[in-house]
Design a protein around this motif. Sequence first.
Motif, PDB file in Angstrom:
ATOM      1  N   GLN A  54       0.733  -0.986  -0.401  1.00  0.00           N
ATOM      2  CA  GLN A  54      -0.160   0.204  -0.147  1.00  0.00           C
ATOM      3  C   GLN A  54       0.879   1.458   0.191  1.00  0.00           C
ATOM      4  O   GLN A  54       1.924   1.625   0.934  1.00  0.00           O
ATOM      5  N   THR A  55      -0.091   2.313  -0.607  1.00  0.00           N
ATOM      6  CA  THR A  55       1.511   3.459  -1.007  1.00  0.00           C
ATOM      7  C   THR A  55       0.189   4.187  -0.671  1.00  0.00           C
ATOM      8  O   THR A  55      -1.316   4.409  -1.545  1.00  0.00           O
ATOM      9  N   ILE A  56       0.437   6.085  -0.269  1.00  0.00           N
ATOM     10  CA  ILE A  56      -0.084   6.993  -0.677  1.00  0.00           C
ATOM     11  C   ILE A  56       0.210   8.189  -1.189  1.00  0.00           C
ATOM     12  O   ILE A  56       1.875   7.944  -0.688  1.00  0.00           O
ATOM     13  N   VAL A  57      -0.047   9.012  -2.673  1.00  0.00           N
ATOM     14  CA  VAL A  57       0.792   9.399  -3.221  1.00  0.00           C
ATOM     15  C   VAL A  57      -0.326  10.666  -2.810  1.00  0.00           C
ATOM     16  O   VAL A  57      -1.098  10.326  -2.852  1.00  0.00           O
ATOM     17  N   SER A  58       0.349  11.510  -2.667  1.00  0.00           N
ATOM     18  CA  SER A  58      -0.088  12.569  -2.171  1.00  0.00           C
ATOM     19  C   SER A  58       0.296  14.572  -2.887  1.00  0.00           C
ATOM     20  O   SER A  58       1.471  14.756  -3.224  1.00  0.00           O
ATOM     21  N   LYS A  59      -0.270  15.318  -2.986  1.00  0.00           N
ATOM     22  CA  LYS A  59       0.050  16.430  -3.418  1.00  0.00           C
ATOM     23  C   LYS A  59       0.681  17.219  -2.980  1.00  0.00           C
ATOM     24  O   LYS A  59       0.057  16.846  -1.448  1.00  0.00           O
ATOM     25  N   GLY A  60       2.090  18.060  -2.331  1.00  0.00           N
ATOM     26  CA  GLY A  60       2.549  18.573  -1.508  1.00  0.00           C
ATOM     27  C   GLY A  60       1.422  19.731  -1.725  1.00  0.00           C
ATOM     28  O   GLY A  60       0.610  20.211  -1.827  1.00  0.00           O
ATOM     29  N   VAL A  61       2.012  19.980   0.214  1.00  0.00           N
ATOM     30  CA  VAL A  61       1.839  21.629   0.613  1.00  0.00           C
ATOM     31  C   VAL A  61       1.922  22.277  -0.433  1.00  0.00           C
ATOM     32  O   VAL A  61       3.704  22.329  -0.237  1.00  0.00           O
ATOM     33  N   ASN A  62       1.848  24.185  -1.577  1.00  0.00           N
ATOM     34  CA  ASN A  62       2.561  24.730  -1.485  1.00  0.00           C
ATOM     35  C   ASN A  62       1.683  26.445  -0.455  1.00  0.00           C
ATOM     36  O   ASN A  62       0.937  26.642   0.524  1.00  0.00           O
ATOM     37  N   ILE A  63       2.720  27.314  -1.133  1.00  0.00           N
ATOM     38  CA  ILE A  63       2.851  28.464  -0.159  1.00  0.00           C
ATOM     39  C   ILE A  63       3.046  29.564  -0.601  1.00  0.00           C
ATOM     40  O   ILE A  63       3.595  29.266  -1.789  1.00  0.00           O
ATOM     41  N   SER A  64       1.830  30.390  -0.651  1.00  0.00           N
ATOM     42  CA  SER A  64       2.114  31.592  -1.959  1.00  0.00           C
ATOM     43  C   SER A  64       2.052  33.270  -0.819  1.00  0.00           C
ATOM     44  O   SER A  64       1.095  33.049   0.711  1.00  0.00           O
ATOM     45  N   LYS A  65       2.441  33.982  -0.691  1.00  0.00           N
ATOM     46  CA  LYS A  65       3.239  34.892  -0.024  1.00  0.00           C
ATOM     47  C   LYS A  65       2.182  36.295  -0.329  1.00  0.00           C
ATOM     48  O   LYS A  65       1.588  36.302  -1.649  1.00  0.00           O
ATOM     49  N   THR A  66       1.294  36.802   0.319  1.00  0.00           N
ATOM     50  CA  THR A  66       0.449  38.016  -0.156  1.00  0.00           C
ATOM     51  C   THR A  66       0.820  39.542   0.196  1.00  0.00           C
ATOM     52  O   THR A  66       0.244  40.334  -0.017  1.00  0.00           O
ATOM     53  N   SER A  67       1.424  39.449   1.660  1.00  0.00           N
ATOM     54  CA  SER A  67       2.118  40.807   2.141  1.00  0.00           C
ATOM     55  C   SER A  67       3.692  40.576   2.406  1.00  0.00           C
ATOM     56  O   SER A  67       3.789  39.376   3.359  1.00  0.00           O
ATOM     57  N   ASP A  68       4.144  41.140   2.866  1.00  0.00           N
ATOM     58  CA  ASP A  68       5.562  41.016   3.055  1.00  0.00           C
ATOM     59  C   ASP A  68       5.220  42.017   4.464  1.00  0.00           C
ATOM     60  O   ASP A  68       4.557  42.555   4.777  1.00  0.00           O
ATOM     61  N   LEU A  69       6.111  41.929   5.976  1.00  0.00           N
ATOM     62  CA  LEU A  69       6.116  41.824   6.927  1.00  0.00           C
ATOM     63  C   LEU A  69       7.006  43.814   6.686  1.00  0.00           C
ATOM     64  O   LEU A  69       8.372  43.544   5.893  1.00  0.00           O
ATOM     65  N   ARG A  70       6.516  44.662   7.041  1.00  0.00           N
ATOM     66  CA  ARG A  70       6.596  45.755   6.803  1.00  0.00           C
ATOM     67  C   ARG A  70       6.924  47.066   8.846  1.00  0.00           C
ATOM     68  O   ARG A  70       5.532  46.685   8.424  1.00  0.00           O
ATOM     69  N   PHE A  71       7.996  47.306   9.187  1.00  0.00           N
ATOM     70  CA  PHE A  71       7.845  47.671  10.454  1.00  0.00           C
ATOM     71  C   PHE A  71       7.526  49.023  10.663  1.00  0.00           C
ATOM     72  O   PHE A  71       7.106  49.816  11.143  1.00  0.00           O
ATOM     73  N   GLY A  72       7.409  49.596   8.734  1.00  0.00           N
ATOM     74  CA  GLY A  72       7.432  51.230   8.569  1.00  0.00           C
ATOM     75  C   GLY A  72       9.102  52.188   8.603  1.00  0.00           C
ATOM     76  O   GLY A  72       8.859  51.646   8.743  1.00  0.00           O
ATOM     77  N   ASN A  73       8.398  53.283   9.403  1.00  0.00           N
ATOM     78  CA  ASN A  73       9.285  54.139   8.963  1.00  0.00           C
ATOM     79  C   ASN A  73       9.157  54.576  10.269  1.00  0.00           C
ATOM     80  O   ASN A  73       8.079  54.926  11.205  1.00  0.00           O
ATOM     81  N   PHE A  74      10.634  55.002  10.937  1.00  0.00           N
ATOM     82  CA  PHE A  74      11.324  55.526  12.286  1.00  0.00           C
ATOM     83  C   PHE A  74      12.307  56.896  12.088  1.00  0.00           C
ATOM     84  O   PHE A  74      13.377  56.511  10.972  1.00  0.00           O
ATOM     85  N   ALA A  75      12.589  57.497  13.592  1.00  0.00           N
ATOM     86  CA  ALA A  75      13.395  58.080  13.362  1.00  0.00           C
ATOM     87  C   ALA A  75      14.742  57.583  14.895  1.00  0.00           C
ATOM     88  O   ALA A  75      13.855  56.902  15.839  1.00  0.00           O
ATOM     89  N   ALA A  76      15.908  57.269  14.295  1.00  0.00           N
ATOM     90  CA  ALA A  76      16.240  56.814  15.472  1.00  0.00           C
ATOM     91  C   ALA A  76      16.841  57.658  16.363  1.00  0.00           C
ATOM     92  O   ALA A  76      16.803  58.576  16.879  1.00  0.00           O
ATOM     93  N   GLY A  77      17.117  56.454  17.719  1.00  0.00           N
ATOM     94  CA  GLY A  77      17.150  57.370  19.130  1.00  0.00           C
ATOM     95  C   GLY A  77      19.105  57.384  19.296  1.00  0.00           C
ATOM     96  O   GLY A  77      19.656  56.963  18.165  1.00  0.00           O
ATOM     97  N   THR A  78      18.871  57.424  20.878  1.00  0.00           N
ATOM     98  CA  THR A  78      20.086  57.761  21.221  1.00  0.00           C
ATOM     99  C   THR A  78      20.414  56.135  21.540  1.00  0.00           C
ATOM    100  O   THR A  78      21.811  55.935  22.346  1.00  0.00           O
ATOM    101  N   SER A  79      19.192  55.674  21.933  1.00  0.00           N
ATOM    102  CA  SER A  79      19.307  54.107  22.526  1.00  0.00           C
ATOM    103  C   SER A  79      19.111  53.358  21.925  1.00  0.00           C
ATOM    104  O   SER A  79      18.782  53.169  21.168  1.00  0.00           O
ATOM    105  N   LEU A  80      19.439  51.922  22.391  1.00  0.00           N
ATOM    106  CA  LEU A  80      18.895  50.771  21.920  1.00  0.00           C
ATOM    107  C   LEU A  80      17.786  50.611  21.846  1.00  0.00           C
ATOM    108  O   LEU A  80      16.972  50.495  23.089  1.00  0.00           O
TER     109      LEU A  80
END
Length: 171
Positions: A30-56
């Motif tokens: 017996q064997t099972i042949v299956s279709k693989g799982v796929n993934i599609s990106k719908t949006s990127d990870l975006r943090f936006g805009n920042f003004a740098a400070g003087t500390s971490l």
Amino acid sequence: MRHGLWLSFSAAACFPLAAVHAAPGSGQTQTIVSKGVNISKTSDLRFGNFAAGTSLSRFSMDPDSGAIVQLSGDAVSLGGTQTAASFIAYGRPLETVRMTVSQNQIDLTRVNGTEKMRVDQFRFDGGNGTRNRTLSASGSVAYKLGGRLTINPNQTGGAYIGSFNINIDYQ
């Protein structure tokens, strides 16, 4: 020398073949042949805009809402495009899949420069950040991903980019 080869061949050819008996038998496979799982990106990870400070400074992106939360430091979030990354997994209906981020952390590099910022603590949506999901009856499920951005003291201005890999497997 030929005589020795001939005798060896001749002796092998003279074994009686009738001495081998075969018995009927059966088996299953017996064997099972299956279709693989796929993934599609719908949006990127975006943090936006920042003004740098003087500390971490550290900011976290909530994967459910896409909201930015300041965790530490004196950098300032200036808004802009702020979105959690989002993906859709496709595969066999009602099967369980698990999504993972290949890296624990990535570096963003300034465009036309060498300066870096770190993104880590990737988290999936769903309250507790569960990575296991069940595909719908149509064979799909959506994921969102957030993380934590670290801005260095006096970070050089500019656009910073980086990439990460997502893996998805049947469970």
